[in-house]
Design a protein around this motif. Structure first.
Motif, PDB file in Angstrom:
ATOM      1  N   ARG A 131     209.741  11.170  32.384  1.00 46.47           N
ATOM      2  CA  ARG A 131     209.750  10.697  30.973  1.00 46.47           C
ATOM      3  C   ARG A 131     209.113  11.815  30.098  1.00 46.47           C
ATOM      4  NH1 ARG A 131     208.942   4.152  31.046  1.00 46.47           N
ATOM      5  NH2 ARG A 131     211.081   4.048  30.538  1.00 46.47           N
ATOM      6  N   GLY A 132     207.822  12.167  30.748  1.00 42.21           N
ATOM      7  CA  GLY A 132     207.154  13.297  30.326  1.00 42.21           C
ATOM      8  C   GLY A 132     208.186  14.801  29.948  1.00 42.21           C
ATOM      9  N   TRP A 133     208.755  14.848  31.033  1.00 48.56           N
ATOM     10  CA  TRP A 133     209.723  16.089  31.037  1.00 48.56           C
ATOM     11  C   TRP A 133     210.652  16.043  29.975  1.00 48.56           C
ATOM     12  CZ3 TRP A 133     214.965  16.699  32.381  1.00 48.56           C
ATOM     13  CH2 TRP A 133     215.318  17.988  32.476  1.00 48.56           C
ATOM     14  N   LEU A 134     211.323  14.829  29.929  1.00 52.42           N
ATOM     15  CA  LEU A 134     212.320  14.616  29.112  1.00 52.42           C
ATOM     16  C   LEU A 134     211.962  14.434  27.499  1.00 52.42           C
ATOM     17  CD1 LEU A 134     214.583  11.922  30.603  1.00 52.42           C
ATOM     18  CD2 LEU A 134     215.282  14.116  30.072  1.00 52.42           C
ATOM     19  N   ARG A 135     210.660  14.146  27.589  1.00 47.22           N
ATOM     20  CA  ARG A 135     209.824  14.087  26.158  1.00 47.22           C
ATOM     21  C   ARG A 135     209.775  15.582  25.704  1.00 47.22           C
ATOM     22  NH1 ARG A 135     206.808   9.587  27.453  1.00 47.22           N
ATOM     23  NH2 ARG A 135     205.405  10.863  28.332  1.00 47.22           N
ATOM     24  N   ARG A 136     209.212  16.523  26.498  1.00 49.08           N
ATOM     25  CA  ARG A 136     209.034  17.903  26.130  1.00 49.08           C
ATOM     26  C   ARG A 136     210.087  18.528  25.814  1.00 49.08           C
ATOM     27  NH1 ARG A 136     205.375  16.844  30.243  1.00 49.08           N
ATOM     28  NH2 ARG A 136     206.730  17.972  31.836  1.00 49.08           N
TER      29      ARG A 136
END
Length: 183
Positions: free
Chosen positions: A148-153
């Motif tokens: 989720r963090g990677w996709l948000r960034r």
């Protein structure tokens, strides 16, 4: 209208569709593995005492215990990733997502265990329920927050590039120099 915290546009549809297809495929695989009848001459009694089956597996030796315990941990572990993927939201409270996913995994595991009571050669085992739920929890904790963090960034970078491209396409905003006050 898009829900708050969702990915933009067609990406959310692709992610959810992929999650749903993979989820259905995995559930069909789990049903095939756990609900087909076994042709065995005898069946172990139902295990309703937590950790008794795990202790018995550990007494069998390392390779056999690792195979049995690892198989039970891994059977429903992909649900820890596939359920949030099918949900398709990036901005969600991590604890709420974890609790929802683990609860859904536990209920699915309980349903499988209850259905196995009617299948020849299969019996209910409370340790399978515990190990399946632990596998879902471990997979969710290991993969979902980082993904989720990677996709948000990635989404934020894409939005920033789109804003810059729009700004450069419109040209620079004219600035008016400040004029001093007349005496």
């Amino acid at each position: 209208m898009q829900r708050q915290g969702s990915i933009g546009g067609s990406a959310v549809i692709r992610i959810r569709a992929t999650g749903i297809v993979l989820l259905v495929a995995h559930l069909l695989f789990v049903a095939w593995c756990t609900l087909r009848p076994l042709d065995v001459p005898w069946v172990m009694p139902t295990n309703l005492h937590p950790l008794d089956g795990i202790r018995a597996d550990l007494r069998l030796g390392r390779p056999e215990a690792a195979r049995r315990i690892g198989g039970a941990l891994g059977l429903l572990a992909p649900l820890g990733v596939l359920l949030p993927l099918a949900h398709g939201r990036l901005r969600v409270a991590p604890l709420a997502s974890f609790v929802r996913t683990v609860t859904a995994g536990a209920l699915l595991s309980l349903g499988i265990e209850l259905l196995q009571t009617g299948v020849p050669g299969r019996v209910m085992d409370v340790d399978s329920l515990l190990l399946n739920t632990t596998g879902v929890a471990l997979a969710h904790a290991a993969v979902v927050p980082a993904a989720r963090g990677w996709l948000r960034r990635r989404s934020e970078r894409r939005q920033l590039r789109a804003m810059r491209a729009e700004e450069s396409a419109q040209g620079r905003t004219p600035t008016i120099p400040r004029v001093g006050i007349a005496p």
